[in-house]
Design a protein around this motif. Sequence first.
Motif, PDB file in Angstrom:
ATOM      1  N   ALA A   1      -3.124 -11.469  -4.644  1.00  0.00           N
ATOM      2  CA  ALA A   1      -3.956 -10.669  -3.748  1.00  0.00           C
ATOM      3  C   ALA A   1      -3.140 -10.146  -2.567  1.00  0.00           C
ATOM      4  O   ALA A   1      -3.235  -8.970  -2.202  1.00  0.00           O
ATOM      5  N   VAL A   2      -2.320 -11.009  -1.975  1.00  0.00           N
ATOM      6  CA  VAL A   2      -1.522 -10.583  -0.821  1.00  0.00           C
ATOM      7  C   VAL A   2      -0.509  -9.523  -1.245  1.00  0.00           C
ATOM      8  O   VAL A   2      -0.261  -8.553  -0.513  1.00  0.00           O
ATOM      9  N   GLY A   3       0.072  -9.680  -2.430  1.00  0.00           N
ATOM     10  CA  GLY A   3       0.977  -8.648  -2.933  1.00  0.00           C
ATOM     11  C   GLY A   3       0.263  -7.328  -3.131  1.00  0.00           C
ATOM     12  O   GLY A   3       0.818  -6.251  -2.870  1.00  0.00           O
ATOM     13  N   LEU A   4      -0.978  -7.393  -3.577  1.00  0.00           N
ATOM     14  CA  LEU A   4      -1.791  -6.194  -3.740  1.00  0.00           C
ATOM     15  C   LEU A   4      -2.035  -5.528  -2.386  1.00  0.00           C
ATOM     16  O   LEU A   4      -1.926  -4.301  -2.249  1.00  0.00           O
ATOM     17  N   PHE A   5      -2.340  -6.328  -1.385  1.00  0.00           N
ATOM     18  CA  PHE A   5      -2.563  -5.777  -0.050  1.00  0.00           C
ATOM     19  C   PHE A   5      -1.279  -5.164   0.509  1.00  0.00           C
ATOM     20  O   PHE A   5      -1.303  -4.082   1.104  1.00  0.00           O
ATOM     21  N   ARG A   6      -0.166  -5.863   0.323  1.00  0.00           N
ATOM     22  CA  ARG A   6       1.116  -5.327   0.803  1.00  0.00           C
ATOM     23  C   ARG A   6       1.392  -3.955   0.203  1.00  0.00           C
ATOM     24  O   ARG A   6       1.775  -3.012   0.912  1.00  0.00           O
ATOM     25  N   ASP A   7       1.188  -3.836  -1.100  1.00  0.00           N
ATOM     26  CA  ASP A   7       1.485  -2.580  -1.777  1.00  0.00           C
ATOM     27  C   ASP A   7       0.461  -1.492  -1.477  1.00  0.00           C
ATOM     28  O   ASP A   7       0.718  -0.312  -1.729  1.00  0.00           O
ATOM     29  N   SER A   8      -0.698  -1.889  -0.955  1.00  0.00           N
ATOM     30  CA  SER A   8      -1.738  -0.920  -0.629  1.00  0.00           C
ATOM     31  C   SER A   8      -1.617  -0.386   0.795  1.00  0.00           C
ATOM     32  O   SER A   8      -2.151   0.681   1.105  1.00  0.00           O
ATOM     33  N   LEU A   9      -0.936  -1.122   1.663  1.00  0.00           N
ATOM     34  CA  LEU A   9      -0.848  -0.742   3.068  1.00  0.00           C
ATOM     35  C   LEU A   9       0.311   0.204   3.343  1.00  0.00           C
ATOM     36  O   LEU A   9       1.383   0.084   2.746  1.00  0.00           O
ATOM     37  N   ILE A  10       0.086   1.117   4.271  1.00  0.00           N
ATOM     38  CA  ILE A  10       1.191   1.904   4.789  1.00  0.00           C
ATOM     39  C   ILE A  10       2.078   0.989   5.631  1.00  0.00           C
ATOM     40  O   ILE A  10       1.689  -0.112   6.004  1.00  0.00           O
ATOM     41  N   ARG A  11       3.286   1.432   5.938  1.00  0.00           N
ATOM     42  CA  ARG A  11       4.127   0.692   6.865  1.00  0.00           C
ATOM     43  C   ARG A  11       3.410   0.601   8.209  1.00  0.00           C
ATOM     44  O   ARG A  11       2.837   1.577   8.687  1.00  0.00           O
ATOM     45  N   ASN A  12       3.404  -0.573   8.796  1.00  0.00           N
ATOM     46  CA  ASN A  12       2.714  -0.866  10.052  1.00  0.00           C
ATOM     47  C   ASN A  12       1.198  -0.927   9.904  1.00  0.00           C
ATOM     48  O   ASN A  12       0.483  -1.009  10.915  1.00  0.00           O
ATOM     49  N   GLY A  13       0.683  -0.896   8.666  1.00  0.00           N
ATOM     50  CA  GLY A  13      -0.740  -1.069   8.458  1.00  0.00           C
ATOM     51  C   GLY A  13      -1.167  -2.500   8.747  1.00  0.00           C
ATOM     52  O   GLY A  13      -0.336  -3.419   8.817  1.00  0.00           O
ATOM     53  N   PHE A  14      -2.478  -2.712   8.888  1.00  0.00           N
ATOM     54  CA  PHE A  14      -3.011  -3.993   9.342  1.00  0.00           C
ATOM     55  C   PHE A  14      -3.809  -4.698   8.244  1.00  0.00           C
ATOM     56  O   PHE A  14      -4.519  -4.057   7.465  1.00  0.00           O
ATOM     57  N   LEU A  15      -3.677  -6.029   8.217  1.00  0.00           N
ATOM     58  CA  LEU A  15      -4.420  -6.871   7.283  1.00  0.00           C
ATOM     59  C   LEU A  15      -5.148  -7.948   8.069  1.00  0.00           C
ATOM     60  O   LEU A  15      -4.527  -8.695   8.828  1.00  0.00           O
ATOM     61  N   GLY A  16      -6.478  -8.019   7.881  1.00  0.00           N
ATOM     62  CA  GLY A  16      -7.266  -9.053   8.534  1.00  0.00           C
ATOM     63  C   GLY A  16      -7.777 -10.059   7.523  1.00  0.00           C
ATOM     64  O   GLY A  16      -8.340  -9.673   6.488  1.00  0.00           O
ATOM     65  N   LEU A  17      -7.583 -11.346   7.804  1.00  0.00           N
ATOM     66  CA  LEU A  17      -8.033 -12.421   6.931  1.00  0.00           C
ATOM     67  C   LEU A  17      -9.078 -13.276   7.643  1.00  0.00           C
ATOM     68  O   LEU A  17      -9.339 -13.109   8.838  1.00  0.00           O
ATOM     69  N   GLY A  18      -9.672 -14.216   6.894  1.00  0.00           N
ATOM     70  CA  GLY A  18     -10.655 -15.117   7.456  1.00  0.00           C
ATOM     71  C   GLY A  18     -10.011 -16.196   8.312  1.00  0.00           C
ATOM     72  O   GLY A  18      -8.802 -16.444   8.241  1.00  0.00           O
TER      73      GLY A  18
END
Length: 275
Positions: free
Chosen positions: A229-246
């Motif tokens: 899942a985290v790899g999926l998020f990494r590949d989905s985000l632009i450079r400097n994009g943000f990821l929020g988790l629980g």
Amino acid sequence: MDSDKIEDIEIHLLLEALYRRYHYDFRNYAQASIKRRLRQARDRMGLPTFSALQDRLLHDPAAAAGVLRFMTVQVSDFFRDPSYFRAIREKVVPHLKTYPSLKVWVAGCSAGEELHSLAILFREEGLEDRTLFYATDINQEALETAARGIYPLDRLKTFTENHRLSGGKTSLSDYYTTGYGGAVFDKSLRERVLFSDHSLVTDAVFSEMHMISCRNVMIYFDRALQDRAVGLFRDSLIRNGFLGLGSKESLRFSAYAADFSEFVREEKIYQRRKA
């Protein structure tokens, strides 16, 4: 062989059957959580064993839909954990305002409480008109609930207080009317939302996202599936994009931890590194 080991075998076979028959893949979810949810489904259906539940699933699609509700249940509120949304408002939004257009992915959106919270926040911060939201879940019934935007009236007190604590700039009552036995949130909040069936277990990336919010989903995954899942998020985000988790989730032990920096540590908000 004791009963616990027999149950483990039954659950393994049931999850394999669910995947082969309906393409829902829970095989790498955390075992303790899966067993608890399947036990609830089994007991609700009045069945004696997981093997009996498997038989019902294989031959009754309606039963499979019922079990899926147990497997994907997520308890949420509008602006749940208000400090998380305040951090987005105060620390993430200033960066997002530098982009002419935005894509935001709410992964595992369940019944839509977090989606509506972000839509309201983005409206209050002047970002709504330039933002396209993607709201995804594996549960079609949950997606339909999110798309309707109707919530029980007895939840409004909590929703309203959370919105205030998140730094809300208006009254939450500005965004809903009462009807149909509940609070009907303005359909304009969903005009820029694409609802889609998507599995973090089996499906591909959503590309060029500026922000992804996936909260209280990965706590149900085993380590390998968390990494996927985290790899999926990494590949989905632009450079400097943000990821929020629980609040109980972290990238600390992820295989992809080096690809992110801690942006707001206490709120589990991460930023995709440039390289």
